[in-house]
Write a protein that holds these residues in place. Structure first.
Motif, PDB file in Angstrom:
ATOM      1  N   ARG A  50       1.012  -1.338   0.053  1.00 41.44           N
ATOM      2  CA  ARG A  50       0.135  -0.213   0.034  1.00 41.44           C
ATOM      3  C   ARG A  50       0.713   1.179   0.113  1.00 41.44           C
ATOM      4  O   ARG A  50       1.875   1.210   0.562  1.00 41.44           O
ATOM      5  N   PHE A  57       0.404   7.954   1.919  1.00 43.89           N
ATOM      6  CA  PHE A  57       0.495   9.344   1.720  1.00 43.89           C
ATOM      7  C   PHE A  57       0.053   9.927   3.453  1.00 43.89           C
ATOM      8  O   PHE A  57       0.059   9.078   4.075  1.00 43.89           O
ATOM      9  N   GLY A  75      -7.651  10.788   4.723  1.00 43.78           N
ATOM     10  CA  GLY A  75      -6.496  10.246   4.140  1.00 43.78           C
ATOM     11  C   GLY A  75      -6.886   9.182   3.266  1.00 43.78           C
ATOM     12  O   GLY A  75      -7.381   8.210   3.843  1.00 43.78           O
ATOM     13  N   ILE A  76      -6.529   9.126   1.996  1.00 48.58           N
ATOM     14  CA  ILE A  76      -7.005   8.163   1.156  1.00 48.58           C
ATOM     15  C   ILE A  76      -5.650   7.358   0.531  1.00 48.58           C
ATOM     16  O   ILE A  76      -5.012   8.164  -0.058  1.00 48.58           O
ATOM     17  N   ASN A  77      -5.732   6.254   0.876  1.00 48.18           N
ATOM     18  CA  ASN A  77      -4.310   5.517   0.479  1.00 48.18           C
ATOM     19  C   ASN A  77      -5.012   4.265  -0.387  1.00 48.18           C
ATOM     20  O   ASN A  77      -6.163   4.058  -0.270  1.00 48.18           O
ATOM     21  N   PHE A  78      -4.237   3.561  -1.203  1.00 48.52           N
ATOM     22  CA  PHE A  78      -4.517   2.539  -2.094  1.00 48.52           C
ATOM     23  C   PHE A  78      -3.261   1.462  -1.922  1.00 48.52           C
ATOM     24  O   PHE A  78      -2.449   1.633  -1.772  1.00 48.52           O
ATOM     25  N   ALA A  79      -4.001   0.312  -2.196  1.00 48.73           N
ATOM     26  CA  ALA A  79      -3.033  -1.071  -2.272  1.00 48.73           C
ATOM     27  C   ALA A  79      -3.317  -1.932  -3.386  1.00 48.73           C
ATOM     28  O   ALA A  79      -4.561  -1.973  -3.824  1.00 48.73           O
TER      29      ALA A  79
END
Lengths: 344, 349
Positions: free
Chosen positions: A154, A157, A167-171
């Protein structure tokens, strides 16, 4: 004066050429920039596997290794991506079939048997990649059956805790399955539910929903078909139940949505739909049957209207043909009639 | 006048009875040839085979009309008789066959065979319809179960069907004359990102603004997946939309985040897959204008795709728009509310 100097003489073109060469040296055209896909992080299987779903068959005390590659294809392309890796167990909701991530170890969790060399790395800019190697090692006393986890890679940020933002993160996450051999490993497939239409009013698509459950401890790729039979038990169509070879995990359920285009293969009447699923435990197919009526209302309406029109036409014709005879008969039987038909 | 009308009606009925109107002929389609040992044929080797010619008729065929099945591309190694042939007619039409000329009107189709003796090539079946009145439109399949070998000579052959509504042929490649074996591997990559709502740039922070301001506050972004395979997306969060002291904005419960009521949720507007395959929200989520409560700390499947997707660099059709909506009420605590969310894309299994 100036225009004649720049345009007519070789001086102008020499200057242009000089600056062109200089610009090429200082700002080379980047092939990479011309080919930006422009989004995301990409995960690619490497080594023997061509899929991001890794399935290993092994015994207690054995180990396997595997690799995949993470590539920076994020935009803006100069954004450094700090990637962290976490191995997560998951389950399948038996009621809905959905995947749910769990932080706690589960009965069939594989996370404690997977190790990776590093849990974090940075991809400085677009196009750079990092290979992630993992090793699966099972203990000698592991129970036979199937185990599974995913390896989540992931972004990280800014942590938005207390900032007032989301807070938006992606994996991305390759999935690992391990089938541990042993005498007590088994798969038992049962049909939990099967629905099909009860009445079909017109040609088109028929939808079927199947829910299968695995009561064993080993995953299985369900095999089966949906068979459409006419009233004489003749097969009209066979539909493969699991064309994508999806897995049914231990002590889990899975849904299959199948559909079939009738394509003028049905005529008015009742039909049987038989679901046949192979159960590895008994080595036999288990069946469930449903039935439906095909009532093609549009065709029936067309026939009814055509029949009515035909009856009207025939009726008119019959009247024309028989009218003189009827009138004659009536005239002969009525002694009071003395003249022509107009007197009736 | 009335007599004239009656006369016209009788004439019409007479013409209809004597010359029944047959539906306009359509055209055949889906002509295929299938069988054993015909796709793996090696050069110079003929192999025994069972072959079926199949097609979809577009209109009914009537008694005494003929359907011809031409099995081009095959040799006869033992005489083919009626016993070696089977027929599947459309639903409602008999599958029974008898040797031509047979008995007309007995609801058993008559069948003639030609090129059906040993050493003949390209056997032909001529079927004369006998089903009472007609056979409806549908799939016709004629099969020669034995007596055939595929051609040893490499080439392209044209098995064909001729019907009252026209004919058609297909191509049978024999012997690998024009086949090239190509081996390649396509690995199942998967690319995933969060993008801004216009899909022009990456996106990592969502500012809902001042929840006390007039109206429901929103922020939007897109989930973008590129892969050749089925995939799932799981949403996970580190808790609710909350202050550092743990005070949460209440989850929406009625599907709508309303003015002046403390509520928080998100809506999902699914794009489509470039593969055209089905795409759904997870069982716990609804799509469209509904606002879903965002469960805290539970990794839940939010999207399930039954096919691959190859979106363009900027593509608002094949990406999924997520919109967070929040509103404060009279009793909402003053302060900053935050939440961290992780979306995970994984291949379906």
């Amino acid at each position: 004066m100036l225009s004649s100097l720049f345009c007519k003489g070789t001086f102008f073109w020499s200057v242009v050429f000089f600056w062109f060469i200089l610009a090429q040296a200082v700002y080379p055209v980047s092939a990479q920039a011309d080919n930006i896909d422009g989004y995301g992080i990409k995960v690619t299987p490497i080594g023997e596997s061509t899929e991001l779903v890794y399935e290993y068959n092994l015994g207690p005390g054995e180990s396997r290794t595997g690799s995949f590659k993470i590539t920076h294809e994020y935009n803006p392309e100069d954004t450094p991506l700090r990637m962290t890796i976490e191995i997560l167990d998951f389950t399948i909701d038996n009621e809905t079939g959905e995947v749910k991530l769990l932080e706690d170890q589960t009965t069939f969790g594989l996370s404690e048997y997977i190790s990776i060399e590093k849990n974090e790395f940075i991809l400085e800019r677009f196009g750079l990649s990092e290979v992630v190697d993992f090793e699966l090692s099972t203990p000698d006393d592991i129970d036979p059956g199937s185990y599974f986890s995913l390896i989540q890679v992931r972004t990280n940020f800014a942590d938005e805790t207390e900032s007032g933002n989301l807070g938006i993160n992606f994996a991305v996450a390759p999935v690992l399955f391990a089938n541990i051999a042993g005498p007590s490993a088994f798969s038992q497939v049962k049909i939990d539910s099967f629905t099909s239409p009860e009445i079909v009013w017109d040609e088109g698509s028929l939808d079927f929903e199947t829910k299968l459950a695995n009561e064993g401890n080993r995953l299985v790729v369900p095999e089966g078909k949906i068979v459409i039979l006419d009233r004489n038990e003749q097969t009209i169509e066979e539909i493969e139940l699991n064309p994508r070879n999806n897995r049914l995990l231990p002590e889990s359920a899975v849904f299959f949505d199948n559909n079939w285009e009738t394509d003028n293969k049905l005529s008015f009447g009742s039909y049987t739909v038989r679901l046949e699923v192979f159960d590895p435990q008994t080595n036999e197919f288990v069946n469930v049957e449903r039935s439906f009526w095909f009532i093609p209302v549009r065709q029936i309406a067309t026939i009814v209207i055509a029949s009515i029109v035909l009856l009207i036409v025939i009726g008119g014709g019959a009247t024309l043909l028989l009218e003189p005879q009827i009138r004659k008969l009536i005239g002969k039987r009525d002694p009071n009639v003395s003249g022509g038909f107009n007197e009736l | 006048m009335r007599a004239l009308f009656n006369c016209f009606a009788i004439l019409t009925v007479f013409i209809l009875l004597v010359f029944p109107i047959k539906p306009a002929k359509a055209a055949i389609s889906s002509l295929t040839i299938t069988g054993s040992n015909i796709s793996s044929q090696t050069v110079g080797t003929s192999q025994t085979t069972t072959v079926s010619l199949s097609f979809l008729s577009g209109s009914p065929y009537f008694d005494e009309e003929e359907v011809i099945f031409d099995f081009a591309g095959f040799s006869v190694n033992s005489t083919i008789s009626l016993a070696n042939v089977s027929l599947i007619a459309p639903i409602g039409c008999t599958n029974s066959i008898e040797a031509w000329p047979g008995t007309p009107g007995n609801s058993t189709h008559e069948l003639r065979l030609s090129n059906n003796n040993i050493s003949d090539n390209d056997p032909v079946l001529i079927l004369s319809i006998d089903n009472g009145t007609s056979c409806g439109a549908g799939t016709w399949t004629a099969t020669i179960n034995s007596g055939l070998t595929s051609y040893a000579t490499p080439g392209n052959y044209s098995p064909a069907v001729y019907t009252p509504e026209g004919g058609g042929s297909t191509t049978l490649y024999v012997g690998g004359a024009n086949q090239v074996e190509v081996n390649a591997t396509v690995s199942q990559d998967l690319t995933f990102s969060i993008r801004n709502s216009a899909d022009t740039s990456g996106f990592s922070s969502c500012n809902l603004g001042n929840l006390s301001a007039a109206g429901v506050q929103t922020c939007s972004y897109r989930l973008k997946v590129s892969t050749l395979q089925d995939y799932r997306i799981i949403i996970d969060s580190d808790g609710g939309l909350r202050k550092s002291n743990g005070a949460n904005i209440d989850y929406v419960t009625d599907g709508t985040v309303s003015n002046n009521i403390e509520e928080y949720g998100l809506s999902i507007n699914l794009g489509t897959l470039t593969s055209g395959q089905p795409l759904n929200t997870g069982p716990s989520w609804s799509t469209g204008t509904d606002n879903n409560p965002l469960p805290a700390e539970v990794g839940s499947e939010i999207i399930n795709a039954d096919g691959g997707n190859s979106p363009s660099t900027t593509d608002t059709n094949h990406t999924h728009l997520i919109t967070h909506k929040a509103e404060a009420g009279a009793n909402t605590e003053v302060g900053s509310y935050s939440q961290n969310i992780v979306y995970t894309a994984l291949p379906d299994f």
